[in-house]
Enzyme design. Structure first.
Site, short mmCIF file in Angstrom:
data_model
loop_
_atom_site.label_atom_id
_atom_site.label_comp_id
_atom_site.label_asym_id
_atom_site.label_seq_id
_atom_site.Cartn_x
_atom_site.Cartn_y
_atom_site.Cartn_z
CB SER A 104 28.06 -50.50 -56.38
OG SER A 104 27.17 -49.68 -56.52
CG ASN A 138 22.16 -46.44 -59.00
OD1 ASN A 138 21.46 -47.23 -60.01
ND2 ASN A 138 22.66 -47.44 -58.00
CG ASP A 139 25.74 -46.57 -56.62
OD1 ASP A 139 24.60 -45.93 -56.51
OD2 ASP A 139 26.06 -47.35 -55.76
N PRO A 140 28.24 -44.48 -59.90
CG PRO A 140 29.73 -42.77 -59.32
CD PRO A 140 28.58 -43.20 -59.07
#
Length: 580
Positions: free
Chosen positions: A124, A63-65
């Site tokens: 994140s 998922n998130d960068p």
């Protein structure tokens, strides 16, 4: 892997990294051929639906960068990754490096649960370059298993002379650097931003996303030494939108200046972006920043509730970074799958990243423009072109001569007349997606729909439409809808196939022209309208229009002639390495 005590020569670094990446790729690819459970259509697990040039790991969940950065000649991408399966959970920070943001080399995970502050998860965060050039990472750690209790954690490279930044340490003396207090909901306190330095008071500042009484907010924390952080009395900004995930805040140059700015630079304007947990979309506003009061003021007072979006499709948890090598700001974002969890488990993978985009302020100063980074054009292969071709109402034609299941298409349309544009219903003024659902690609109109059918089967049973439709508002001015309609993208059952749409704020349509670029990549269609004013990414899973059985068409379902003044489509090559 132990940390080396000397800086390796560039060729030695690359060789070592390739060896690391090669081993993991070989292991993972052996799992791609696993048979799907009987309930999952065979087409869903076809390796031909794995992206060819969009970033994704060879297997498992992404998922998130996180914390993209440029350091000692290498671009670094960290991202949320489950090493144990194709569903969310067991999150660590996977790590890949690149010379060009397109060809990626996989390294070992950089950040994983190892201290009390993050023993139940490493969520994140962002990277900041300190004044001495050393990178630092701030991220959200989970330190309790029962309620996802969130704290902010600081990490430094174990060996800053290593250009690959393969090992990180989290000093116990000051971690966590921020914990929920003063009424902050401990389960809604996450995703610290890149910090910026203010010379007027000698403090660093970072933002952390949160919510209170349904007001999403960007909490401000300050520090003199980057180790001891204190919360400011008020947030940078807030709005009645629900939880703000993955906030991002950065300066931009003046209108029409394409150069990016470092996060600590003074900007002509500032961008504040939040990923809204309630909608799962990324929204941003443009405004001014009072550095002494630590307050952000949107230019449009109503923009908190009528926000712009980076992307009007499947695009979330984005992150930007300043690239000093090319003096640009680059946007990275995540696109989830739109099939089912059983499908993802059968495939063994879930999630991709969008093509990195350069972003800058539009000449009007009212929105950002986005365009695939120039390095993506290195993947262009065999081209085919069409020019000065008329498409009459109800007609379509095929673009032949290349394999279009993995392609880059640029096309400019000319409209013969706007007189037959349909009247715009103001009830849809804030809901382009709903309007697209009502007036999809197969609903005949006045001026449009016209555009592309991509990943289409020869008999057109399967097709994904990317198109424009022009309306006239109550003042007689054109209003342009851009839409991706995947409702006929696949014959496979039980797929989520939403239409995605946004309005295009462009004056070009008054002169009868509008441009479209679509990046087609097996199960991804990523499109840019009017030079990057409106962007839409969609996930599709064709069952017939797969591989060399995928076709590309130009269509016109309106009542006026449309001219293709120019169209060029390129086959797109695979990067040398892709994923983790």
């Amino acid at each position: 892997m132990g940390t080396r005590q000397r800086v390796l020569a560039p060729w030695a670094v690359l060789l070592l990294a390739l060896r690391l990446a090669g081993a993991s790729h070989v292991i993972h690819r052996s799992l791609e051929a696993e048979a799907a459970p009987p309930s999952v259509p065979a087409s869903i697990v076809s390796p031909l639906l794995r992206t060819g040039y969009h970033f994704q790991p060879p297997m498992n969940w992404i998922n998130d960068p996180n914390a993209p950065m440029y350091y000692k000649g290498w671009y670094h991408l960290f991202y949320q990754y489950n090493p144990k399966g194709a569903v969310w959970g067991n999150i660590v920070w996977a790590h890949s490096v690149s010379r060009d943001l397109i060809n990626w080399i996989a390294l070992e995970p950089a950040i994983y649960p190892s201290i009390p502050s993050d023993q139940y998860g490493c969520w994140s965060g962002s990277a900041t370059m300190l004044k001495d050039g050393t990178p630092a990472i701030l991220y959200t750690g989970i330190n309790r298993p029962d309620i996802n209790y969130q704290v902010q954690v600081l990490a430094f490279p174990k060996n800053a002379s290593d250009p690959l930044l393969r090992e990180w340490e989290k000093p116990a003396a000051y971690n966590p650097v921020a914990a929920p207090a003063g009424g902050i909901n401990a389960t809604q306190f996450r995703d610290p931003t890149t910090a910026w330095y203010a010379a007027h008071d000698g403090h660093w500042r970072m933002l952390v996303g949160s919510v209170r009484d349904a007001r999403g907010m960007a909490l401000v924390y300050r520090s003199r030494d980057f180790r001891t952080w204190r919360k400011a009395k008020h947030p940078l900004h807030s709005a009645l939108t629900g939880m703000w995930e993955c906030p991002d805040f950065f300066p931009v140059s003046g209108p029409a200046l394409r150069d990016g700015l470092d996060t600590s630079d003074a900007g002509a304007k500032y961008v504040l972006k939040a990923s809204l947990d309630l909608t799962r979309y990324d929204y941003y506003t443009i405004g001014s920043y009072d550095k002494r009061k630590d307050r952000y003021y949107p230019d449009n007072p109503n923009s908190d509730y009528h926000r712009l979006r980076y992307d009007y499709g499947n695009f979330y948890a984005s992150k930007t970074f300043y690239d000093p090598a090319k003096r640009r700001r680059v946007l990275l974002g995540w696109a989830n799958e739109s099939d089912s969890v059983p499908d993802d488990k059968a495939k063994g993978w879930a999630g991709i990243h969008a093509i990195p985009r350069k972003i800058w302020l539009d000449p009007t100063g009212k929105q950002l423009l986005q365009w695939p980074i120039e390095e993506a054009e290195k993947l262009r292969g065999k081209p085919v072109s069409v020019g000065a071709k008329l498409v009459k109402p109800g007609e379509h034609f095929e673009v032949t001569g290349i394999a279009t299941y993995q392609a880059d298409v640029e096309v400019t349309f000319e409209i013969s007349s706007l007189e037959k544009a349909e009247p715009f219903d103001p009830a849809y003024d804030d809901d382009a997606q709903k309007l697209c659902g009502v007036k999809g690609a197969d609903v005949k109109g006045g001026v449009g729909p016209f555009g592309l059918w991509v990943l289409a089967s020869a008999d057109l049973q399967e097709k994904t439409a990317v198109f424009f439709r022009v309306f006239k508002d109550g003042y007689g001015k054109p209003k342009v809808l851009m839409c991706t309609d995947p409702t006929k993208s696949s014959l496979s059952p039980d797929l989520y196939k939403p239409t995605f749409a946004g309005f295009v704020d462009t004056d070009d349509i008054s002169s009868g022209k509008i441009a479209l670029r679509s990046l087609i990549d097996r199960s991804v269609v990523e499109s840019f309208g009017a030079g990057g004013k409106t962007c839409i990414l969609s996930r599709v899973y064709p069952s017939i229009a797969v591989g060399k059985d995928a076709h590309l068409y130009v269509f016109n379902n309106g009542e006026v002639d449309i001219k293709v003044s120019s169209l060029t489509a390129w086959e797109m090559k695979k990067p040398l390495m892709n994923g983790a």
